[in-house]
Each structure stands twice: as structure tokens, then as C-alpha cells.
Design a protein around this motif. Sequence first.
Motif, PDB file in Angstrom:
ATOM      1  N   MET A 138       5.176  -3.622   7.321  1.00 48.85           N
ATOM      2  CA  MET A 138       5.984  -4.155   6.220  1.00 48.85           C
ATOM      3  C   MET A 138       6.701  -3.069   5.417  1.00 48.85           C
ATOM      4  N   ASN A 139       6.173  -1.835   5.429  1.00 44.94           N
ATOM      5  CA  ASN A 139       6.819  -0.812   4.594  1.00 44.94           C
ATOM      6  C   ASN A 139       6.694   0.606   5.125  1.00 44.94           C
ATOM      7  N   LEU A 140       6.462   0.787   6.396  1.00 43.32           N
ATOM      8  CA  LEU A 140       6.319   2.142   6.916  1.00 43.32           C
ATOM      9  C   LEU A 140       7.605   2.954   6.781  1.00 43.32           C
ATOM     10  N   ASN A 141       8.728   2.276   6.523  1.00 42.38           N
ATOM     11  CA  ASN A 141       9.992   2.986   6.310  1.00 42.38           C
ATOM     12  C   ASN A 141       9.952   3.897   5.086  1.00 42.38           C
ATOM     13  N   GLU A 142       8.954   3.688   4.211  1.00 41.92           N
ATOM     14  CA  GLU A 142       8.829   4.563   3.042  1.00 41.92           C
ATOM     15  C   GLU A 142       8.403   5.975   3.428  1.00 41.92           C
ATOM     16  N   ALA A 143       8.123   6.178   4.725  1.00 44.42           N
ATOM     17  CA  ALA A 143       7.788   7.529   5.192  1.00 44.42           C
ATOM     18  C   ALA A 143       8.912   8.509   4.873  1.00 44.42           C
TER      19      ALA A 143
ATOM     20  N   GLY B 128       0.752  -1.244   0.000  1.00 46.19           N
ATOM     21  CA  GLY B 128       0.000   0.000   0.000  1.00 46.19           C
ATOM     22  C   GLY B 128       0.784   1.297   0.000  1.00 46.19           C
ATOM     23  N   TYR B 129       1.777   1.431   0.873  1.00 48.27           N
ATOM     24  CA  TYR B 129       2.437   2.741   0.981  1.00 48.27           C
ATOM     25  C   TYR B 129       3.246   3.056  -0.266  1.00 48.27           C
ATOM     26  N   GLY B 130       3.921   2.052  -0.812  1.00 49.15           N
ATOM     27  CA  GLY B 130       4.647   2.264  -2.070  1.00 49.15           C
ATOM     28  C   GLY B 130       3.705   2.632  -3.199  1.00 49.15           C
ATOM     29  N   ALA B 131       2.542   1.967  -3.237  1.00 51.75           N
ATOM     30  CA  ALA B 131       1.545   2.283  -4.267  1.00 51.75           C
ATOM     31  C   ALA B 131       0.983   3.689  -4.070  1.00 51.75           C
ATOM     32  N   ALA B 132       0.789   4.086  -2.818  1.00 58.28           N
ATOM     33  CA  ALA B 132       0.291   5.435  -2.530  1.00 58.28           C
ATOM     34  C   ALA B 132       1.303   6.490  -2.972  1.00 58.28           C
ATOM     35  N   ILE B 133       2.577   6.222  -2.711  1.00 59.81           N
ATOM     36  CA  ILE B 133       3.630   7.147  -3.140  1.00 59.81           C
ATOM     37  C   ILE B 133       3.662   7.226  -4.664  1.00 59.81           C
TER      38      ILE B 133
ATOM     39  N   ASP C  97       4.160   2.974  18.427  1.00 62.92           N
ATOM     40  CA  ASP C  97       3.504   4.275  18.537  1.00 62.92           C
ATOM     41  C   ASP C  97       3.658   4.951  17.173  1.00 62.92           C
ATOM     42  N   PHE C  98       2.640   4.800  16.335  1.00 62.75           N
ATOM     43  CA  PHE C  98       2.724   5.295  14.963  1.00 62.75           C
ATOM     44  C   PHE C  98       2.863   6.821  14.897  1.00 62.75           C
ATOM     45  N   VAL C  99       2.317   7.521  15.873  1.00 63.88           N
ATOM     46  CA  VAL C  99       2.446   8.988  15.892  1.00 63.88           C
ATOM     47  C   VAL C  99       3.914   9.370  16.078  1.00 63.88           C
ATOM     48  N   LYS C 100       4.576   8.728  17.021  1.00 65.20           N
ATOM     49  CA  LYS C 100       5.995   9.034  17.245  1.00 65.20           C
ATOM     50  C   LYS C 100       6.842   8.646  16.038  1.00 65.20           C
ATOM     51  N   VAL C 101       6.488   7.537  15.388  1.00 63.41           N
ATOM     52  CA  VAL C 101       7.263   7.096  14.223  1.00 63.41           C
ATOM     53  C   VAL C 101       7.194   8.130  13.111  1.00 63.41           C
TER      54      VAL C 101
END
Length: 195
Positions: free
Chosen positions: A82-87, A55-60, A132-136
Motif C-alpha cells: 500500500m505504501n512501499l513507494n515511500e522508500a 506503517g511506512y509513513g508513520a515510520a518516516i 521481490d522486495f530486495v530488488k525494489v
Amino acid sequence: LHPGRLIRDVCDMVDKDTIFVTDVGQHQMWAAQYIKHKETRHFLSSGGLGTMGYGYGAAIGAQAAFPEKRVVHFTGDASFHMNLNEACTAVSEEMPIITVILNNQVLGMVYQWQTAFYGRRYSSTTPERKTDFVKVIEGFGGKGFHVDTEEGFKEAFKQALQEKGPVWICCDIDREIKVLPMIPNGGTVDDMILE
């Protein structure tokens, strides 16, 4: 919080050109059930291929291709790990992707199947992560919200629409909420589970 209501709230707050993206899991099924979109090529999902993290890669990619359009990414906490590092990419490129994280702290779809068909014998579906997704996202330089009421979600989403970079909204949901109707493996519509 009920996922269907949150998804409907999002649809009420965005325009018809919004591109919706999902990862894989219960949130993907809820998105397919509850998103009110009519435009072709505005719902990106890996379908039944089971690619958690898609999802995140596709969103980008969607945001890069259509910078003038709003991109909303629906994900579950397990898929998003799995891919939140794409932030870092989304922040560096100032991509205003809004990520709605439906956080039930389990691998929801598999958990649902293990509940329904395997006598609640859970295997590798309850990792009990404390992310903690907010902190990430704030650590990456984006904006984050944690919500546990529908009113709080609506307010966070309105604020997210004003941001110039990525925003994550983490929504606590109950792990016992199921995707319904459901057809068991090897079953037909005659075997459909409705509750």
C-alpha cells in the motif's frame, strides 16, 4: 520462520529507546504480543482502524521527529504494497528505518478469518504476488535482504543496524501461522480460540 521469534530477536538486538511501528494485519497483532518495550510513545500503530499502509509513513514521521533513535517497522507483504513507494523519501532523506516484512503472500488477517469461519472459501486474500522486495528497495537506492532462516535473519538485522539508509528484510513465513488467541466476531472471552 515464526513471527514471534523474529520479533523477539529484534527486541534482543535493539535498545530500549527503539520506536516500533506497524501496518495493519497479523504482523500488527504479533508485534503487540511479542515486542518487549517499556517506554511510552514507542509503539506506533493505527490500532483497530484498519489502515493498511499506515506503517511506512508513520515510520518516516517517527524517524524525522527522532533522528537519534532507531525505528523498526513491522509489516506484512500485503500492507506494505500500500505504501512501499515511500522508500524514495526514506532513501532521499537517508533515514535508517529497518523494515521487517513478514511475507506470507496473502492478506493474512482476512485469510485467517476466512480459514476459521468461512470454510476456507477465500475471496481476494490470495493475490499470489511475486514482488521481490530486495530488488525494489535496491532500485530505490536502499539495502535489502531476503531470509528464510532465523540465523539468516539475525545476521541480516545486525547488518541493517550498521546501514545509514533504509533497509528492508523480507522474511518468508507460512500462510497457515495464526494469531492466537483469537475471539470470534461477536464473541466474548468465553469463546476464545486457543489453537
